[in-house]
Design an enzyme around this catalytic site. Structure first.
Site, short mmCIF file in Angstrom:
data_model
loop_
_atom_site.label_atom_id
_atom_site.label_comp_id
_atom_site.label_asym_id
_atom_site.label_seq_id
_atom_site.Cartn_x
_atom_site.Cartn_y
_atom_site.Cartn_z
N GLN A 109 43.47 52.22 -20.55
CA GLN A 109 44.08 53.46 -19.97
C GLN A 109 45.54 53.32 -20.55
O GLN A 109 46.27 54.40 -20.14
CB GLN A 109 43.82 53.75 -18.78
N ASN A 110 45.93 52.33 -20.84
CA ASN A 110 47.43 52.02 -21.00
C ASN A 110 47.97 52.54 -22.27
O ASN A 110 47.26 52.77 -23.55
CB ASN A 110 47.70 50.43 -21.10
N HIS A 127 43.98 57.31 -22.89
CA HIS A 127 44.99 58.17 -22.24
C HIS A 127 46.28 58.38 -23.25
O HIS A 127 47.23 58.88 -22.91
CB HIS A 127 45.59 57.52 -21.11
N CYS A 135 52.61 68.74 -31.85
CA CYS A 135 53.28 69.65 -31.44
C CYS A 135 52.66 70.45 -30.00
O CYS A 135 51.30 70.27 -29.85
CB CYS A 135 53.20 70.79 -32.43
N CYS A 171 56.54 75.10 -36.51
CA CYS A 171 56.81 76.47 -35.85
C CYS A 171 58.23 76.12 -35.07
O CYS A 171 58.61 77.45 -34.56
CB CYS A 171 55.63 76.55 -34.76
N THR A 211 42.32 48.28 -13.06
CA THR A 211 42.36 49.44 -12.71
C THR A 211 41.66 49.93 -11.76
O THR A 211 40.75 49.32 -11.38
CB THR A 211 41.86 50.23 -14.37
N SER A 212 42.03 51.01 -11.14
CA SER A 212 41.41 51.46 -9.69
C SER A 212 40.39 52.52 -9.92
O SER A 212 39.71 53.02 -8.86
CB SER A 212 42.27 51.73 -8.67
N GLU A 238 41.76 43.71 -5.57
CA GLU A 238 41.22 44.38 -4.43
C GLU A 238 40.12 45.47 -4.84
O GLU A 238 39.96 45.68 -6.01
CB GLU A 238 42.49 45.02 -3.79
#
Length: 289
Positions: A109-110, A127, A135, A171, A211-212, A238
Site C-alpha cells: 500500500q506504500n 495505492h 492527466c 489538454c 498495516t491495519s 497490535e
C-alpha cells in the site's frame, strides 16, 4: 508460535498449487526508515497538511479545487521519501524473494518506493506511487514525474517551471500524482486490483505486515486468500481490522512483534525448509541410480 509458523510454511512450500508466498505491507514497515505513519500523533497527515482530515485533503475533489496546495504537499512527501533509505525489513523481504523466486509476490500500500529501492522485483503497488503522474482529465498514459521537479519543504511554493511541467501537454490541465485518493475506486491500470486479487486467490500464505486494513482492497485480498484455502499470518504490533477478519478462522496465525523480527524468523524457516526439500530430491535421485 514458531513451531506453528514452521508447519504453515512447510505445508505451503511443499504444495504443487496454491503455493505462492504473498506479503502485504503497509505504512508500518516503513516507519523504521523514518517515515511517519498516517494517522498517529506524529502522522504524516498531521505534520504535512495543515491539520486537514485525511478524508478531506486526500481526495480528487480537493485536488481539483486546490491543485497547487496538493502538489506542494506531494513534493514535500517526495523530499521526505528521498531522504530515507530502506530498512532491515525491506532487505529481509528481498532475501526472501531471492529464495522463493516466482513463488514470491509483494503487494504494498506504500507509495514511498522503499521496496523497489531495496531491490524487490515482484511488486504490486495497489495505492500507486509517487514516481509517476497522469492527466487529471484522463489524457494519455501514466508518465514519470519529470526529474527537474524536486522535492520541497512544506512551506516552499511551486516555481513557474514546476507549474509548466505539471500541466498536461495534450489538454493543458493539471497533471496529478498517480496515487489512489479517498474518493476514488481501485482499478487495474493504477492499482493492480485484479492482478493482486488473483495472486491472493493462489496464495498458500498471505503475510500481512505493518498495516491495519483501513481500506477495502487489502481486506478483499485477505478474504480471497481465506476463501480459497490459504492461511493468513497477521504480523503487527497490535490488533487491527485483519485480526477481526481472521479471529474465528482455523487457517490463521497472529504474531505480535516488529516486522524485522518476524521476517528474520520467516526467512530462516524458508531457508531450512528449502534445504531439507533439496536434500530429499537428491536422495530420491540417488536411489534411482
Amino acid at each position: 508460535m514458531k513451531e506453528q509458523l514452521e508447519e504453515i510454511i512447510k505445508q505451503a512450500y511443499t504444495k504443487t498449487n496454491k503455493n505462492i508466498f504473498t506479503f502485504l505491507t503497509g505504512a508500518g514497515i516503513s516507519s523504521e526508515s523514518g517515515i511517519p505513519t498516517y494517522r498517529g500523533v506524529d502522522g504524516i497527515w498531521v505534520k504535512g497538511t495543515k491539520f486537514h482530515k485525511p478524508e478531506e485533503f486526500g481526495t480528487f475533489n480537493y485536488f481539483s479545487e486546490n491543485p497547487e496546495e496538493v502538489w506542494q504537499y506531494s513534493l514535500f512527501r517526495k523530499k521526505m521519501f528521498e531522504s530515507v533509505k530502506p530498512n532491515e525489513s525491506h532487505h529481509e523481504l528481498v532475501e526472501i524473494e531471492n529464495m522463493l523466486q516466482d513463488r514470491f509476490h509483494l503487494i504494498t500500500q506504500n507509495i514511498d518506493n522503499l521496496h523497489r529501492n531495496a531491490g524487490t522485483k515482484r511488486i504490486y503497488e495497489i495505492h500507486g506511487n509517487n514516481r509517476e503522474i497522469k492527466c487529471s482529465k484522463g489524457c494519455k498514459e501514466i508518465i514519470r514525474l519529470p526529474d527537474e521537479i524536486e522535492g520541497k519543504n512544506i512551506d516552499e511554493d511551486l516555481t513557474k517551471k514546476d507549474i509548466e511541467l505539471l500541466k498536461c501537454k495534450e489538454c493543458g490541465s493539471w497533471m496529478r500524482p498517480n496515487i489512489l485518493w479517498f474518493d476514488e475506486y481501485y482499478d487495474e491500470k493504477t492499482n493492480k486490483k485484479f492482478s493482486s486479487l488473483k495472486i491472493a486467490k493462489n496464495s498458500g500464505i498471505l503475510f500481512i505486515i505493518g498495516t491495519s486494513g483501513a481500506t477495502n482492497l487489502p481486506i478483499a485480498i485477505a478474504q480471497s486468500t481465506l476463501k480459497y484455502g490459504g492461511t493468513i499470518v497477521d504480523i503487527n504490533t497490535e490488533d487491527n481490522q485483519f485480526t477481526k477478519l481472521i479471529q474465528d478462522k482455523k487457517n490463521k496465525l497472529i504474531i505480535r512483534s516488529t516486522s524485522t523480527e518476524a521476517l528474520q524468523m520467516i526467512k530462516e524457516i524458508i531457508k531450512n525448509v528449502s534445504e531439507n526439500d533439496s536434500e530429499k530430491i537428491k536422495s530420491a535421485d540417488n536411489s534411482l541410480i
